[in-house]
Design a protein around this motif. Structure first.
Motif, mmCIF file in Angstrom:
data_model
loop_
_atom_site.group_PDB
_atom_site.id
_atom_site.type_symbol
_atom_site.label_atom_id
_atom_site.label_comp_id
_atom_site.label_asym_id
_atom_site.label_seq_id
_atom_site.Cartn_x
_atom_site.Cartn_y
_atom_site.Cartn_z
ATOM 1 N N VAL A 1 0.695 -1.089 0.061
ATOM 2 C CA VAL A 1 -0.035 0.139 0.030
ATOM 3 C C VAL A 1 0.824 1.138 -0.008
ATOM 4 O O VAL A 1 0.566 2.313 -0.721
ATOM 5 N N THR B 1 2.608 5.624 -2.776
ATOM 6 C CA THR B 1 2.977 6.722 -2.028
ATOM 7 C C THR B 1 4.198 7.118 -2.088
ATOM 8 O O THR B 1 4.589 8.473 -2.530
ATOM 9 N N ILE C 1 -3.525 5.257 5.576
ATOM 10 C CA ILE C 1 -3.097 3.956 4.737
ATOM 11 C C ILE C 1 -3.478 2.823 5.855
ATOM 12 O O ILE C 1 -4.269 1.807 5.441
#
Length: 611
Positions: A106, A110, A567
């Motif tokens: 995840v 980013t 997140i």
């Protein structure tokens, strides 16, 4: 029940969305910067509106480094945990490794997003400097791009191939090792650029790329930074993973979930502290190389403009040690038999507190003229002796020994050695601990009576004694506790909730510490882009004050923790989505199940029920 393909598909949609956002941002910004480059005259610097170019690059770069450290650190212990699970056939380790990898997958998009923004900012705001850097390191920049693609593809293969390769663990572990190779190589390559700016080889100003690429890469600070950052990234990744576990523990609705995330938090904390213990030694190595390269740079770091920042560093590292020990002590409440060692805690806390106080004591005090006259100078007549490195080296080594002792007590809490030489083994371990503490204290005191050049060498003996203790007692304990009598199983999930806030504090302290130390490393260059080679002539060509720097670092910490919390929340939503899809799968199976029409019973035409 939900099929594996639907589970992977759900996760794939989340990852595809993240990757798509990253690529979309890059595609949107690229024409803007291309237009700006085409329409503007050649300049050395461009100004960022409002906050200035340096602050803009600083914030984006620091947040990118936070995520990059997390993405680099997590695969190292995820693969290690998966390997342990494969060898022991314990499914908990495999699930834990999968949970760790889910966090990394995840965060990867980013990291890429902030990396893309950083590249645009650097080339757009500092074109002359970046052109100079690219003229020297362009081959490594090409390698970096290839490594990045390799890491991305390997990460997704490793994560999404988890179930498909469950019966081919050797192949899956090989992918995990390859993922770590790509990640560490990325760190090593990018470190060469940062350390070149700080400690460029002699002759760069005259010969430039003629020195050879390897000479430029292998500068004074390159290898120390590689070692220091590798340990720091593992510690940071462990702390963030432990904070995630604490977040999920506090939100857990069942005892099973509490037990699962309690165990995950313990493993994350163990990894973080395990990497933290040798980190000061790597810091000494880095500081030594900086002194060897340029004495003035070393003096500025420890005794000049940055000296007070190291007091803040001491406070944060002290908080790390106290929080880690506090978590271990609270964790002993879930272990049958741990009550035998609770009496030790007050002594351990006393040693940690005294060492913490010594470590954070400054050599010179900020005092008014009247106060300085009463003290007879800037140094306190009693506390001034605690502000020198002899006292601080002694304090940090004793804190490491104390933390290691806390962990050994935790490890033994529910075990009783049964080997014939148990008493002798315990006595030998106690002797090693005592000798190590005596060596550390002896050289700490003796350092006050020798010249500074000799005193610096004493830290090697202190570090050697501590490292020998860590290794020797670990080896002895492996054999000492073999076949030990177990007083009871660890009751995972039965830990006070306040222990989870200690994990949050660890993550916060690690993050803030990373940002402040990054400021020191960059600030040592003073008003140079490349120290002694290319001077910074921008409006920001000055060293920021400590107050200003801590404010900027604090802003980056708040932004990062806000993003990482988001997140974490997305991760919890994903599990809820998977549960909903499981229910949907059941409904679909019912909807598509063939309807069975009733048929008349076979019998004689004339027969029937008569009323």
């Amino acid at each position: 029940m939900m099929t594996k393909s639907s589970e992977v598909g759900s996760r794939g949609r989340h990852e595809a969305l993240g990757l798509g956002l990253s690529l979309g941002l890059a595609l949107l910004l690229l024409p803007v910067w291309a237009w700006a480059q085409e329409g503007a005259a050649a300049v050395d610097y461009r100004a960022f509106p409002g906050i200035g170019s340096r602050v803009a690059v600083w914030i984006v770069a620091q947040i990118h480094l936070y995520f990059a450290a997390f993405v680099l650190g997590v695969p190292i212990f995820a693969v290690t945990v998966e390997f342990i699970g494969t060898r022991t056939k314990d499914p908990r380790f495999d699930q834990l490794a999968h949970d760790f990898t889910k966090l990394m997958s995840v965060a990867f998009s980013t990291t890429a997003t902030f990396g893309a923004v950083l590249v645009f900012f650097l080339f757009g705001l500092y074109p002359k400097f970046m052109n100079f850097l690219a003229s020297l390191f362009f081959p490594t920049m090409v390698i970096y791009v290839l490594l990045f693609f390799g890491e991305g593809f390997t990460l997704y293969l490793y994560y999404y191939g988890w179930e498909a390769m469950r019966q081919r663990k050797g192949l899956h572990l090989g992918l995990g090792c390859l993922l770590n190779v790509f990640g560490i190589a990325l760190m090593v390559v990018s470190n060469s650029w940062a350390t070149f700016m700080m400690t460029p080889p002699t002759g760069v100003a005259d010969q430039g790329a003629g020195l050879g690429l390897w000479t430029l890469v292998n500068n004074y600070a390159w290898m120390p930074i590689n070692i220091h950052r590798l340990l720091a990234n593992v510690a940071f990744g462990g702390a963030i993973a432990a904070a995630y576990a604490a977040f999920r523990f506090l939100a857990a609705k069942t005892e099973e979930q509490r037990a699962r995330y309690d165990w995950m938090g313990y493993i994350g904390n163990f990894i973080g502290i395990g990497a933290l213990i040798p980190l000061p030694f790597a810091g000494y190595y880095l500081a030594r190389e900086i002194y060897a390269y340029n004495e003035q740079m070393g003096i500025s770091m420890m005794g000049g403009v940055f000296s007070w920042l190291f007091i803040i560093q001491a406070v944060l590292i002290g908080v790390l040690f106290l929080a880690a020990n506090y978590y271990l002590w609270l964790g002993m409440e879930r272990i049958p038999g741990a009550e035998r060692y609770r009496g030790w805690i007050k002594f351990l806390l006393f040693v940690l507190t005294v060492c913490f106080a010594v470590w954070m004591t400054p050599h010179s005090l900020v005092a008014s003229l009247e106060e300085a006259r009463k003290m007879g100078g800037a140094h306190h007549p009693l506390l001034g002796v605690l502000g020198v490195m002899s006292a601080k080296n002694t304090a940090v080594n004793l804190m490491i020994l104390t933390t290691f002792l806390s962990f050994m007590l935790y490890k033994r809490a529910n075990k009783v050695p049964t080997v014939p030489w148990a008493k002798l083994g315990n006595a030998v371990e106690a002797l090693i601990f005592g000798l190590a503490a005596a060596i550390v204290i002896f050289y700490g005191v003796y350092g006050y009576f020798v010249p500074a050049v000799v005193r610096v060498g004493f830290s090697v003996y202190q570090v050697g004694a501590v490292l020998f203790t860590l290794i020797a007692i670990t080896v002895i304990d492996i054999f000492l506790l073999k076949g030990a009598r177990v007083l009871g199983a660890i009751e995972w999930g039965r830990i006070p909730e306040r222990a989870q806030y200690a994990l949050f504090l660890l993550a916060l302290s690690f993050t803030w510490l990373m940002g402040l130390m990054g400021y020191v490393r960059s600030g040592l260059r003073m008003d140079w882009h490349v120290y002694g080679v290319m001077r910074d002539t921008s409006p920001d060509a000055f060293t920021p004050t400590l107050g200003f720097a801590t404010n900027i670092v604090s802003i980056t910490v708040i932004i990062f923790l806000g993003l990482i919390t988001f997140i974490f929340w997305l991760g919890s939503l994903e599990e809820e989505t998977l549960e909903a899809e499981q229910e949907l799968d059941k409904d679909l199976k019912e909807a598509f199940r063939p309807t069975l029409r009733p048929h008349p019973a076979a019998g004689n035409p004339g027969s029937g029920a008569e009323g």
